[in-house]
Design a protein around this motif. Sequence first.
Motif, PDB file in Angstrom:
ATOM      1  N   LYS A   1       0.713  -1.243   0.144  1.00  0.00           N
ATOM      2  CA  LYS A   1      -0.149  -0.161   0.042  1.00  0.00           C
ATOM      3  C   LYS A   1       0.791   1.183   0.024  1.00  0.00           C
ATOM      4  N   ALA A   2       1.951   1.187   0.528  1.00  0.00           N
ATOM      5  CA  ALA A   2       2.761   2.420   0.734  1.00  0.00           C
ATOM      6  C   ALA A   2       4.430   1.754   0.693  1.00  0.00           C
ATOM      7  N   ILE A   3       5.276   2.922   0.361  1.00  0.00           N
ATOM      8  CA  ILE A   3       6.855   2.763   0.363  1.00  0.00           C
ATOM      9  C   ILE A   3       7.236   3.511   1.382  1.00  0.00           C
ATOM     10  N   VAL A   4       8.356   3.379   2.043  1.00  0.00           N
ATOM     11  CA  VAL A   4       8.882   4.119   3.000  1.00  0.00           C
ATOM     12  C   VAL A   4      10.356   4.251   2.735  1.00  0.00           C
ATOM     13  N   VAL A   5      11.009   5.368   2.538  1.00  0.00           N
ATOM     14  CA  VAL A   5      12.418   5.572   1.740  1.00  0.00           C
ATOM     15  C   VAL A   5      13.195   6.059   2.706  1.00  0.00           C
ATOM     16  N   PRO A   6      14.007   5.689   3.876  1.00  0.00           N
ATOM     17  CA  PRO A   6      14.982   6.321   4.681  1.00  0.00           C
ATOM     18  C   PRO A   6      16.120   6.728   4.111  1.00  0.00           C
ATOM     19  N   GLU A   7      16.652   7.985   4.006  1.00  0.00           N
ATOM     20  CA  GLU A   7      17.714   8.211   3.339  1.00  0.00           C
ATOM     21  C   GLU A   7      18.626   9.352   3.906  1.00  0.00           C
ATOM     22  N   MET A   8      19.840   9.368   3.961  1.00  0.00           N
ATOM     23  CA  MET A   8      20.818  10.304   4.641  1.00  0.00           C
ATOM     24  C   MET A   8      20.902  11.467   3.765  1.00  0.00           C
ATOM     25  N   ASN A   9      19.898  12.172   3.317  1.00  0.00           N
ATOM     26  CA  ASN A   9      19.804  13.306   2.356  1.00  0.00           C
ATOM     27  C   ASN A   9      18.618  13.952   2.196  1.00  0.00           C
ATOM     28  N   TYR A  10      18.377  14.842   1.536  1.00  0.00           N
ATOM     29  CA  TYR A  10      16.980  15.453   1.319  1.00  0.00           C
ATOM     30  C   TYR A  10      15.902  14.779   0.303  1.00  0.00           C
ATOM     31  N   GLY A  11      16.417  13.664  -0.082  1.00  0.00           N
ATOM     32  CA  GLY A  11      15.505  12.961  -1.179  1.00  0.00           C
ATOM     33  C   GLY A  11      16.185  12.870  -2.535  1.00  0.00           C
ATOM     34  N   GLN A  12      17.018  11.614  -2.727  1.00  0.00           N
ATOM     35  CA  GLN A  12      17.696  11.459  -3.877  1.00  0.00           C
ATOM     36  C   GLN A  12      17.151  10.087  -4.445  1.00  0.00           C
TER      37      GLN A  12
ATOM     38  N   VAL B   1       4.916   6.956  -2.114  1.00  0.00           N
ATOM     39  CA  VAL B   1       6.338   6.725  -1.531  1.00  0.00           C
ATOM     40  C   VAL B   1       6.432   7.950  -0.476  1.00  0.00           C
ATOM     41  N   ILE B   2       7.002   7.296   0.802  1.00  0.00           N
ATOM     42  CA  ILE B   2       7.296   8.450   1.818  1.00  0.00           C
ATOM     43  C   ILE B   2       8.533   8.522   2.074  1.00  0.00           C
ATOM     44  N   LEU B   3       9.253   9.780   1.822  1.00  0.00           N
ATOM     45  CA  LEU B   3      10.561   9.973   2.302  1.00  0.00           C
ATOM     46  C   LEU B   3      11.051  10.389   3.619  1.00  0.00           C
ATOM     47  N   LEU B   4      12.000   9.610   4.243  1.00  0.00           N
ATOM     48  CA  LEU B   4      12.188   9.937   5.456  1.00  0.00           C
ATOM     49  C   LEU B   4      13.580  10.283   5.416  1.00  0.00           C
TER      50      LEU B   4
END
Lengths: 385, 284
Positions: free
Chosen positions: A335-346, A360-363
Amino acid sequence: MVDESRAVLTGTHFMSGDLACAEGALAAGCQFFGGYPITPATEISERMSRRLVEVGGVFVQMEDEIGSIAAVIGASYAGKKAMTATSGPGFSLMQENIGLAVMTETPLVIVNIMRGGPSTGQPTMPGQQDVMQARWGSHGDYEIIALAPSSVQEMFNLTIECFNLAETYRVPVILLADEIIGHMWERVKIPPAEEINVVSRKKPKTPTAEYQPFKPDKDLVPPMACFGEGYRFHATGLTHDEKGAPETVSAEVQTELVKRLADKIRKNAEKIVKAQRVMLEDADVAVIAYGIPSRAALSAVREARKKGIKAGLLRLVTIWPFPQELVSDVAKQVKAIVVPEMNYGQLVREVERAAKTTPVILLSKLGEEPHRPSEIIEAMRRAVK
Amino acid sequence: MSESNLMMHHYLAKYLRQERMPHIWCEGCGNGILLNCFLQAINELNVDLNKIVVVSGIGCIGRVSGYINVDSFHTTHGRAIAFATGVKLANPELEVVVISGDGDLFAIGGNHFIHAARRNVDIKVICANNFNYGMTGGQYGPTTPLDAWTTTTPYGNIEHPFNLAHLAAAAGAVYVARWTSLHVRRLKASIIKALQKEGFSFIEMISPCPEIFDRYNKMGTAVDVMKWFRLVSQVRHGCDPAKAEITENEILVGEFVDIEKPSYGRLLREMTSRVQDKLKREES
């Protein structure tokens, strides 16, 4: 004198990611290192300066990162497996010659221990801010291979894999690690030399006079002669034909070359791409992560399962070429995807493209502290509510 | 005999990739003379053509690596020396020669030049100095004389030029020579000497640039420039390179530096032997 008997430190060790990377390079047959000191990658240089002499290889500290990558390209053309290691600012300086390595189909490995940017940024702090620079940093159209380790053991394993991919496809391959992985100390198992899969570039079988340095085989990769082997060939950063002769105006030659350089990666992407699927079979929310955040993501997924959330993890080992199909498959199911990244969204942008209509949710995290499992769990909980 | 036949039968023809001819250089340019002298030098030394690598950068002379029938590499702008350093250290059996221009070697590539000279990497650097960026249409560079007119110094050059021989000597080169494209026999002799010498060697050849720099600065035809070279050149072997300035009235040429110093490669190999011997002793 080359002494391979000392190259593989078989046994169990406690070492940092940077040191494991250096040992992986040596185990892969690296005989040349050209680098320039930069935090947080310096320990790789330091280790190589000691160890390469022991195995009869060459360590040279160049005057800057531009010189480092240029020397590495030269060493590779002279027949040695070669690498450099750097961080964001140095990686930026290398970009033009990464393009030269792509254009001249030079096997080599570039390690980027990512820190916080832009500019000098936060030299001792982690980041994943060079993901897009790794993909698009040099001018022109090209494809690149980049791997993202998430443990010290993987710093060892994936450095070997980087060399193998570089040698197989005649491309620069990037080990894209972050400061935490580079500086973290963990247990590393180094297997006996004979158990390590080491690939070397394919050599021409044609007589020297008939050799065309950029004439590909069916796999789109040309066999590689090196300097001093009697082939007397020419290589140039200019657009060139299969003989290596500059062709600076022909649209046909330009099209054919640029497409082949990209296609030898694109058409082999399935063979190149590696990822780890964790508890995805029945998942209705997924985390897609790489590098340091994937460790918190793994904890988060396990914890979420205990709390009744059907969570799963797709850990990307290969980030370039982007594992489009693997992400698509996950997106179709959840239903949803979480993307944890150590940047501001790449990399999240690539995930969004592959996920199509799935949210898609950016963390995003910037600075010292990596993601906490609780933050990822909270994001998943909100996503499936 | 037709032109192509003539070329095929020339005693230096075997050193050229004939399918790449004609070259891109203007009539009267000194690059052809430099190439000729280099080919004569490797011919006289009977160099193993499978063991010599020619590396060039970007610019008019940058194309030279594609013309010589040996292993060759045309690098990015300014990076020929850094690339050559990697080649030479990775395979010390190879004779590695960098042939490039003054802008490539001393502006964008200046850092690599001074550090390769300092390290005394065993490579030979031959520079065609035409006082400007010819390929891009004649902009000023690190060797352009004061007051000279270029397309980016429309009111005259206000930057002081490098004295390349002095720079090379100060950075640590073991062999430094300067000639003009008029001094073909001496230039060839210097290339021969450099090829036989261990360490970082630098040879500067002052070149006419008849279509661009010389025309902009009203120096006449290529022949006029060669006449000027004859008029003002003075051979001063052993002259202090600091004093070997190039002016309108005087070009000091000759062998300025010829010293002995262990090369980086030699020191590296010696260090490696020492370390490996020690490891073996510790193990036994």
